[in-house]
Design a protein around this motif. Structure first.
Motif, PDB file in Angstrom:
ATOM      1  N   HIS A  59       0.844  -1.241   0.061  1.00 40.44           N
ATOM      2  CA  HIS A  59      -0.008  -0.115   0.026  1.00 40.44           C
ATOM      3  C   HIS A  59       0.641   1.233   0.045  1.00 40.44           C
ATOM      4  O   HIS A  59       0.216   2.190  -0.441  1.00 40.44           O
ATOM      5  N   ALA A  60       1.925   1.267   0.433  1.00 48.44           N
ATOM      6  CA  ALA A  60       3.006   2.534   0.455  1.00 48.44           C
ATOM      7  C   ALA A  60       3.514   2.629  -0.774  1.00 48.44           C
ATOM      8  O   ALA A  60       3.862   3.757  -1.014  1.00 48.44           O
ATOM      9  N   TYR A  61       4.179   1.797  -1.337  1.00 50.37           N
ATOM     10  CA  TYR A  61       4.853   1.829  -2.439  1.00 50.37           C
ATOM     11  C   TYR A  61       4.256   1.153  -3.909  1.00 50.37           C
ATOM     12  O   TYR A  61       3.508   0.247  -3.605  1.00 50.37           O
ATOM     13  N   SER A  62       4.679   1.844  -4.852  1.00 51.41           N
ATOM     14  CA  SER A  62       4.051   1.227  -6.038  1.00 51.41           C
ATOM     15  C   SER A  62       5.114  -0.035  -6.505  1.00 51.41           C
ATOM     16  O   SER A  62       6.026   0.030  -6.257  1.00 51.41           O
ATOM     17  N   GLY A  88       6.818   6.021   1.732  1.00 56.17           N
ATOM     18  CA  GLY A  88       5.749   5.655   0.766  1.00 56.17           C
ATOM     19  C   GLY A  88       4.393   6.934   1.052  1.00 56.17           C
ATOM     20  O   GLY A  88       4.365   7.596   1.765  1.00 56.17           O
ATOM     21  N   THR A  89       3.240   6.271   0.644  1.00 48.26           N
ATOM     22  CA  THR A  89       2.062   7.012   0.875  1.00 48.26           C
ATOM     23  C   THR A  89       1.596   7.018   2.201  1.00 48.26           C
ATOM     24  O   THR A  89       1.911   6.055   2.886  1.00 48.26           O
ATOM     25  N   ARG A 130       3.381  10.703  10.658  1.00 46.54           N
ATOM     26  CA  ARG A 130       3.704  11.068   9.441  1.00 46.54           C
ATOM     27  C   ARG A 130       4.543  12.482   9.531  1.00 46.54           C
ATOM     28  O   ARG A 130       3.875  13.396   9.968  1.00 46.54           O
ATOM     29  N   ASN A 135       6.748   8.048   6.920  1.00 46.53           N
ATOM     30  CA  ASN A 135       5.732   7.362   7.936  1.00 46.53           C
ATOM     31  C   ASN A 135       6.712   6.851   8.997  1.00 46.53           C
ATOM     32  O   ASN A 135       7.778   6.179   8.690  1.00 46.53           O
TER      33      ASN A 135
END
Length: 152
Positions: A59-62, A88-89, A130, A135
């Motif tokens: 979920h955090a990275y592509s 990441g996200t 964050r 994160n």
């Protein structure tokens, strides 16, 4: 991923892929496993680490641009503390640290969504923030069974 081991601390820099996340869980559990740590508690730690690292990977990275996950683990006779950070996200922060929430309703969550419930239930402390685009997740696992066996 070359582990940096100093006494009771382990530091890893993990590329955010499923295989690297799996190896990180193995490395961390090997570092933490000591006499006096109950097998059931080791399983709790393994489950939480696998869930957290897989969440970061998924979920955090592509998948086309996996980043790095930094992990620092401190193991003492009283507790295991794990610090994870990634760029990441951001994580949706609703209810992450609440331990008293009921299990999620599977109809309300994509992919089941039981991971955070497991993490909150099995870890003694969970904190997320964050900062500066990064994160930071902190986990603590108390080892009360070790303290009981030492004091007897």
């Amino acid at each position: 991923m070359e582990p940096d081991r100093t006494s009771d601390r382990l530091r890893l820099s993990v590329i955010a892929t499923p295989l690297a996340a799996r190896q990180a869980v193995i490395d961390i559990c090997s570092h933490v496993a000591k006499p006096g740590v109950a097998p059931a508690r080791m399983e709790d730690i393994r489950i939480v680490l696998a869930e957290v690292l897989n969440n970061i990977v998924e979920h955090a990275y592509s998948p086309r641009a996996p980043g790095r996950i930094r992990v620092s683990v401190t193991a003492t006779p009283e507790a295991v503390e794990v610090e994870l950070s990634d760029f990441g996200t951001p994580l949706p922060t609703r209810n992450l640290s609440a331990r008293t929430l009921p299990p999620p309703n599977p109809d309300d969550l994509p992919e089941g969504g039981f991971g955070w419930h497991l993490i909150r239930t099995l870890a003694d402390q969970v904190a997320y923030e964050r900062r500066a685009g990064c994160n930071h997740l902190s986990l603590r696992f108390d080892l009360p069974e070790h303290n009981a066996s030492v004091s007897q």
